[in-house]
Design a protein around this motif. Structure first.
Motif, PDB file in Angstrom:
ATOM      1  N   GLU A  22     -41.599   1.509  25.080  1.00 21.45           N
ATOM      2  CA  GLU A  22     -41.874   2.283  26.302  1.00 21.45           C
ATOM      3  C   GLU A  22     -42.126   3.750  26.050  1.00 21.45           C
ATOM      4  OE1 GLU A  22     -39.308   1.897  29.582  1.00 21.45           O
ATOM      5  OE2 GLU A  22     -40.554   0.161  30.116  1.00 21.45           O
ATOM      6  N   ASP A  23     -41.535   4.242  24.966  1.00 19.78           N
ATOM      7  CA  ASP A  23     -41.584   5.672  24.704  1.00 19.78           C
ATOM      8  C   ASP A  23     -42.453   5.887  23.471  1.00 19.78           C
ATOM      9  OD1 ASP A  23     -40.731   8.251  23.568  1.00 19.78           O
ATOM     10  OD2 ASP A  23     -39.210   8.233  25.137  1.00 19.78           O
ATOM     11  N   VAL A  24     -43.619   6.521  23.655  1.00 18.41           N
ATOM     12  CA  VAL A  24     -44.555   6.662  22.543  1.00 18.41           C
ATOM     13  C   VAL A  24     -44.974   8.122  22.393  1.00 18.41           C
ATOM     14  CG1 VAL A  24     -46.882   6.083  21.706  1.00 18.41           C
ATOM     15  CG2 VAL A  24     -45.432   4.297  22.705  1.00 18.41           C
ATOM     16  N   GLU A  25     -44.886   8.579  21.139  1.00 19.91           N
ATOM     17  CA  GLU A  25     -45.326   9.943  20.852  1.00 19.91           C
ATOM     18  C   GLU A  25     -46.593   9.867  20.015  1.00 19.91           C
ATOM     19  OE1 GLU A  25     -42.317  12.680  19.514  1.00 19.91           O
ATOM     20  OE2 GLU A  25     -43.707  13.733  18.176  1.00 19.91           O
ATOM     21  N   PHE A  26     -47.545  10.749  20.342  1.00 21.79           N
ATOM     22  CA  PHE A  26     -48.757  10.799  19.527  1.00 21.79           C
ATOM     23  C   PHE A  26     -48.942  12.216  18.976  1.00 21.79           C
ATOM     24  CE2 PHE A  26     -53.247  11.911  19.042  1.00 21.79           C
ATOM     25  CZ  PHE A  26     -53.551  11.031  18.013  1.00 21.79           C
ATOM     26  N   SER A  27     -49.360  12.287  17.687  1.00 21.70           N
ATOM     27  CA  SER A  27     -49.643  13.581  17.052  1.00 21.70           C
ATOM     28  C   SER A  27     -51.051  13.624  16.495  1.00 21.70           C
ATOM     29  CB  SER A  27     -48.704  13.822  15.865  1.00 21.70           C
ATOM     30  OG  SER A  27     -47.384  13.954  16.280  1.00 21.70           O
ATOM     31  N   PRO A  28     -51.861  14.565  16.958  1.00 20.88           N
ATOM     32  CA  PRO A  28     -53.142  14.814  16.293  1.00 20.88           C
ATOM     33  C   PRO A  28     -52.853  15.676  15.065  1.00 20.88           C
ATOM     34  CG  PRO A  28     -52.964  16.119  18.313  1.00 20.88           C
ATOM     35  CD  PRO A  28     -51.653  15.423  18.131  1.00 20.88           C
ATOM     36  N   MET A  29     -52.776  15.036  13.894  1.00 24.12           N
ATOM     37  CA  MET A  29     -52.380  15.760  12.682  1.00 24.12           C
ATOM     38  C   MET A  29     -53.363  16.880  12.354  1.00 24.12           C
ATOM     39  SD  MET A  29     -51.423  14.298   8.902  1.00 24.12           S
ATOM     40  CE  MET A  29     -52.834  13.260   8.697  1.00 24.12           C
ATOM     41  N   ASP A  30     -52.834  18.014  11.855  1.00 22.41           N
ATOM     42  CA  ASP A  30     -53.638  19.195  11.511  1.00 22.41           C
ATOM     43  C   ASP A  30     -54.302  19.783  12.764  1.00 22.41           C
ATOM     44  OD1 ASP A  30     -54.484  21.151   9.779  1.00 22.41           O
ATOM     45  OD2 ASP A  30     -56.101  19.964   8.892  1.00 22.41           O
ATOM     46  N   ALA A  31     -53.557  19.798  13.875  1.00 28.22           N
ATOM     47  CA  ALA A  31     -54.089  20.278  15.154  1.00 28.22           C
ATOM     48  C   ALA A  31     -54.565  21.724  15.086  1.00 28.22           C
ATOM     49  CB  ALA A  31     -53.026  20.130  16.243  1.00 28.22           C
ATOM     50  N   ILE A  65     -48.053  18.630  18.936  1.00 28.19           N
ATOM     51  CA  ILE A  65     -49.122  19.419  18.317  1.00 28.19           C
ATOM     52  C   ILE A  65     -48.605  19.933  16.976  1.00 28.19           C
ATOM     53  CG2 ILE A  65     -50.745  21.346  18.683  1.00 28.19           C
ATOM     54  CD1 ILE A  65     -50.814  19.011  20.794  1.00 28.19           C
ATOM     55  N   PRO A  66     -48.996  19.294  15.876  1.00 27.06           N
ATOM     56  CA  PRO A  66     -48.438  19.703  14.587  1.00 27.06           C
ATOM     57  C   PRO A  66     -49.276  20.771  13.890  1.00 27.06           C
ATOM     58  CG  PRO A  66     -49.342  17.456  14.481  1.00 27.06           C
ATOM     59  CD  PRO A  66     -49.809  18.079  15.759  1.00 27.06           C
ATOM     60  N   ASP A  67     -48.590  21.747  13.352  1.00 26.18           N
ATOM     61  CA  ASP A  67     -49.236  22.699  12.444  1.00 26.18           C
ATOM     62  C   ASP A  67     -48.915  22.165  11.044  1.00 26.18           C
ATOM     63  OD1 ASP A  67     -50.494  24.827  11.293  1.00 26.18           O
ATOM     64  OD2 ASP A  67     -48.817  26.223  11.568  1.00 26.18           O
ATOM     65  N   THR A  68     -49.568  21.053  10.726  1.00 27.29           N
ATOM     66  CA  THR A  68     -49.253  20.276   9.526  1.00 27.29           C
ATOM     67  C   THR A  68     -49.290  21.098   8.244  1.00 27.29           C
ATOM     68  OG1 THR A  68     -50.281  18.425  10.665  1.00 27.29           O
ATOM     69  CG2 THR A  68     -49.892  18.133   8.317  1.00 27.29           C
ATOM     70  N   VAL A  69     -50.234  22.046   8.182  1.00 32.05           N
ATOM     71  CA  VAL A  69     -50.411  22.789   6.932  1.00 32.05           C
ATOM     72  C   VAL A  69     -49.817  24.189   6.982  1.00 32.05           C
ATOM     73  CG1 VAL A  69     -52.415  21.466   6.170  1.00 32.05           C
ATOM     74  CG2 VAL A  69     -52.765  23.430   7.669  1.00 32.05           C
ATOM     75  N   GLY A  70     -49.144  24.527   8.070  1.00 31.63           N
ATOM     76  CA  GLY A  70     -48.496  25.841   8.156  1.00 31.63           C
ATOM     77  C   GLY A  70     -49.476  26.995   8.271  1.00 31.63           C
ATOM     78  N   TYR A  71     -50.575  26.767   8.991  1.00 34.90           N
ATOM     79  CA  TYR A  71     -51.672  27.739   9.096  1.00 34.90           C
ATOM     80  C   TYR A  71     -51.513  28.628  10.329  1.00 34.90           C
ATOM     81  CZ  TYR A  71     -56.650  29.128   9.421  1.00 34.90           C
ATOM     82  OH  TYR A  71     -57.826  29.826   9.485  1.00 34.90           O
ATOM     83  N   HIS A 111     -44.652  20.903  16.065  1.00 33.11           N
ATOM     84  CA  HIS A 111     -44.108  20.539  14.750  1.00 33.11           C
ATOM     85  C   HIS A 111     -44.699  21.561  13.782  1.00 33.11           C
ATOM     86  CE1 HIS A 111     -43.130  17.290  11.648  1.00 33.11           C
ATOM     87  NE2 HIS A 111     -43.916  18.098  10.951  1.00 33.11           N
ATOM     88  N   CYS A 112     -43.914  22.562  13.410  1.00 33.94           N
ATOM     89  CA  CYS A 112     -44.469  23.664  12.626  1.00 33.94           C
ATOM     90  C   CYS A 112     -43.936  23.671  11.203  1.00 33.94           C
ATOM     91  CB  CYS A 112     -44.146  24.992  13.293  1.00 33.94           C
ATOM     92  SG  CYS A 112     -44.890  25.124  14.927  1.00 33.94           S
ATOM     93  N   HIS A 113     -44.840  23.927  10.260  1.00 33.04           N
ATOM     94  CA  HIS A 113     -44.446  24.063   8.860  1.00 33.04           C
ATOM     95  C   HIS A 113     -44.387  25.533   8.467  1.00 33.04           C
ATOM     96  CE1 HIS A 113     -43.805  20.075   7.196  1.00 33.04           C
ATOM     97  NE2 HIS A 113     -44.565  19.668   8.201  1.00 33.04           N
ATOM     98  N   PRO A 116     -46.995   4.897   1.044  1.00 29.13           N
ATOM     99  CA  PRO A 116     -48.439   5.052   1.202  1.00 29.13           C
ATOM    100  C   PRO A 116     -48.855   6.472   0.796  1.00 29.13           C
ATOM    101  CG  PRO A 116     -47.382   4.610   3.331  1.00 29.13           C
ATOM    102  CD  PRO A 116     -46.305   4.674   2.309  1.00 29.13           C
ATOM    103  N   GLN A 117     -49.955   6.564   0.101  1.00 29.35           N
ATOM    104  CA  GLN A 117     -50.365   7.856  -0.432  1.00 29.35           C
ATOM    105  C   GLN A 117     -51.061   8.702   0.627  1.00 29.35           C
ATOM    106  OE1 GLN A 117     -49.588   9.124  -3.569  1.00 29.35           O
ATOM    107  NE2 GLN A 117     -48.230   7.354  -3.352  1.00 29.35           N
ATOM    108  N   GLN A 118     -50.607   8.617   1.849  1.00 35.26           N
ATOM    109  CA  GLN A 118     -51.231   9.420   2.892  1.00 35.26           C
ATOM    110  C   GLN A 118     -50.270  10.477   3.368  1.00 35.26           C
ATOM    111  OE1 GLN A 118     -53.767   7.508   5.406  1.00 35.26           O
ATOM    112  NE2 GLN A 118     -53.989   9.207   6.820  1.00 35.26           N
ATOM    113  N   GLN A 119     -50.829  11.653   3.585  1.00 36.35           N
ATOM    114  CA  GLN A 119     -50.020  12.753   4.087  1.00 36.35           C
ATOM    115  C   GLN A 119     -49.497  12.405   5.469  1.00 36.35           C
ATOM    116  OE1 GLN A 119     -52.292  16.278   4.576  1.00 36.35           O
ATOM    117  NE2 GLN A 119     -50.503  17.577   4.709  1.00 36.35           N
ATOM    118  N   ALA A 120     -48.309  12.867   5.792  1.00 30.78           N
ATOM    119  CA  ALA A 120     -47.785  12.635   7.137  1.00 30.78           C
ATOM    120  C   ALA A 120     -47.811  13.934   7.916  1.00 30.78           C
ATOM    121  CB  ALA A 120     -46.389  12.063   7.064  1.00 30.78           C
TER     122      ALA A 120
END
Ligand code: ZN
Length: 520
Positions: free
Chosen positions: A138-147, A172-178, A206-208, A515-519
């Motif tokens: 019922e509870d779903v979160e979605f992240s556009p990675m590298d937003a 909204i993730p700042d995946t790369v800390g930019y 989600h900030c790096h 898995p060799q994928q970035q999260a």
């Protein structure tokens, strides 16, 4: 629904067990993860991201156990926007008390190129992922990675489509800390103003910390209207780490006058949580780290000390007691009973099982025998040693070293090996620690494959009776791990740390590769 939600509550989403656990060398066992999750529940975070179930069987088991047994917070599993991951994630949390599935896909041009997909294809993947997740949770979160590196118009389009597909939290993730604070705040403000159905979901960030601005970016986003913070204890996480939970929470508490927001975190549990994570992950906190560093509340300048003695608020913006630092240190001795030990450990945030308490009490007596006074820091080292329970393939049975001026340092060890005969070996080296490690290598067959990347030792308390605490980082091929040992004898502490690390390497070898994928 959005209308009923208290507008000034900030949801705390802790990802120590997922984002921080990806730190090389910070691998946790299932019982380690469970202990941290229980402590996060005492800290009263709203959501615990417990792992990435498709990445390994251990992660799957950890998420499953936490979702079924840890009461209080909502338990979240991470999954890439593909059916395999989502189903595995949902399998892990199925039947849990309060659960969430968090799915993500890269939306920036870099990530689209990496996946060899067009913007339309990525949008479709995101929508389908959310729909599949919603069909099972019922509870779903979605992240556009590298937003932060995604075109804002396209980002808004994806957000609108995934909310329409049923996402209840949009992260909204700042995946790369930019990101930088003003611009990141503007990005969030733009989303809240322009996405028509934005009120149907909670906006999260989600900030790096690659530029040291993770906490600042997070706070700026909250000011702009975000209401969920993804963060970790001690700011651990990929590369430079994530926004640190304690910094964001204490900034909101201390500067409520400015932010006018609150969290439900029990701040008095912050220090205990920080210490538990430090011990179990084996990654030390810098002394000058805000809130949880050893010096965070120490005043060394004479003028400051004088000022604090007159009135604490002269130089202190927070009270150490608010985060769980108690300045009335209690000292235990060999005459302190099991009850006193258990009581003090609970105050320090350690909730041990009867069996763990027995082990800890035995070790406590050994230490109290050698060292007259046992301080809180000593207790934490003792317990930290006993509860870092990697499966013990190797166990130190006997250690004898010879060193001194004019002698060649040498060591003899006997190592018990699971399911085999114990092996005894001797070796010499540049010093007693080197000789001990060489002897352990010979006994465990690690000689040509394992290398020591880092060795640190520090005295836990002051004085020559202090316990020594050793942290050693090992690598074998691509695998890295950290071992930890404490004793009044620094050579023994070194040997224990090395064997702990070897046991952890052994555990890693049994893991299915991630898995060799970035999260996110
Ligand atoms: Zn991250």
């Amino acid at each position: 629904m959005a209308k009923d939600r208290d507008k000034s509550k900030v949801f705390i989403f802790d990802t120590t067990l997922r984002d921080a656990e990806q730190t090389p060398g910070a691998t946790l066992t299932v019982p380690d993860k469970f202990k941290i999750a229980e402590q996060l529940a005492r800290l009263n975070v709203d959501i615990i991201e417990a792992g990435f179930p498709v990445s390994s069987n251990e992660d799957f088991e950890a998420v499953k156990r936490i979702a079924h047994e840890v009461e209080g917070p909502r338990i979240c599993a991470l999954a890439r926007a593909v059916a395999l991951d989502i189903n595995r994630g949902c399998d892990a949390i199925e039947g849990g008390m309060k659960t969430r599935l968090h799915t993500f896909v890269g939306t920036s041009p870099n990530h689209q190129e990496m996946m060899n997909k067009t913007p339309e294809q990525v949008l479709k993947m995101a929508v389908e992922a959310v729909e599949l997740a919603r069909s099972r949770c019922e509870d779903v979160e979605f992240s556009p990675m590298d937003a932060t590196r995604t075109d804002p118009a396209y980002l808004n389009e994806i957000i609108e489509a995934t909310i329409a597909a049923g996402a209840t939290t949009l992260n909204i993730p700042d995946t790369v800390g930019y990101g930088v604070p003003e611009q990141f705040g503007e990005l969030i403000r733009g989303i809240i103003e322009k996405v028509p159905n934005v009120n149907e979901a909670v906006i999260a960030v989600h900030c790096h910390d690659d530029l040291g601005m993770a906490a600042s970016n997070t706070l700026s986003a909250l000011k702009a209207g975000a209401r969920q913070v993804e963060c970790t204890i001690n700011g651990l996480g990929e590369r430079a780490g994530n926004a640190s939970l304690e910094e964001v929470v204490m900034a909101l508490a201390t500067r409520e006058d400015y932010y006018d927001l609150y969290t439900d975190v029990v701040t008095k549990e912050i220090i205990s949580t920080s210490r538990l994570v430090t011990r179990l992950m084996g990654i030390a906190v810098a002394p000058n780290k805000a809130i949880v560093g050893a010096n965070a509340f120490a005043h060394s300048s004479g003028i400051h000390q004088d000022g604090v003695l007159k009135n604490r608020s002269n130089f202190e913006i927070m009270s150490p007691r608010d985060v769980g630092l108690d300045d009335t240190a209690i000292v235990l001795t060999a005459r302190s009973g099991r009850h006193a030990l258990s009581f003090r450990l609970r105050e320090l945030g350690y909730h041990l099982s009867a069996e763990e308490l027995n082990k800890a009490y035995e070790r406590f007596l050994e230490v109290a025998d050698k060292k007259k006074e046992v301080f809180d820091e000593d207790l934490m080292a003792i317990v930290g040693d006993e509860i870092r329970d990697a499966p013990e393939r190797f166990k130190l049975e006997y250690l004898h070293t010879v060193s001194g001026s004019g002698t060649v340092p040498s060591a003899t060890v006997r190592i018990a090996i699971e399911g085999e005969e114990p092996i005894q070996k001797s070796a010499w080296g540049d010093g007693p620690v080197d000789a001990t490690y060489e002897a352990i290598n010979l006994a465990t067959g690690s000689r040509s494959t394992v290398s020591v990347d880092e060795y640190t030792i520090h005295a836990i308390t002051s004085g020559s009776q202090a316990m020594g605490e050793v942290t050693v980082r090992l690598s074998e091929g691509d695998m890295k791990t950290t071992g930890h040992g404490a004793s009044t004898d620094v050579i023994e502490a070194s040997a224990k740390a090395y064997i702990d690390a070897l046991n952890r390497l052994h555990m890693l070898k049994g893991k299915q590769s991630a898995p060799q994928q970035q999260a996110v």
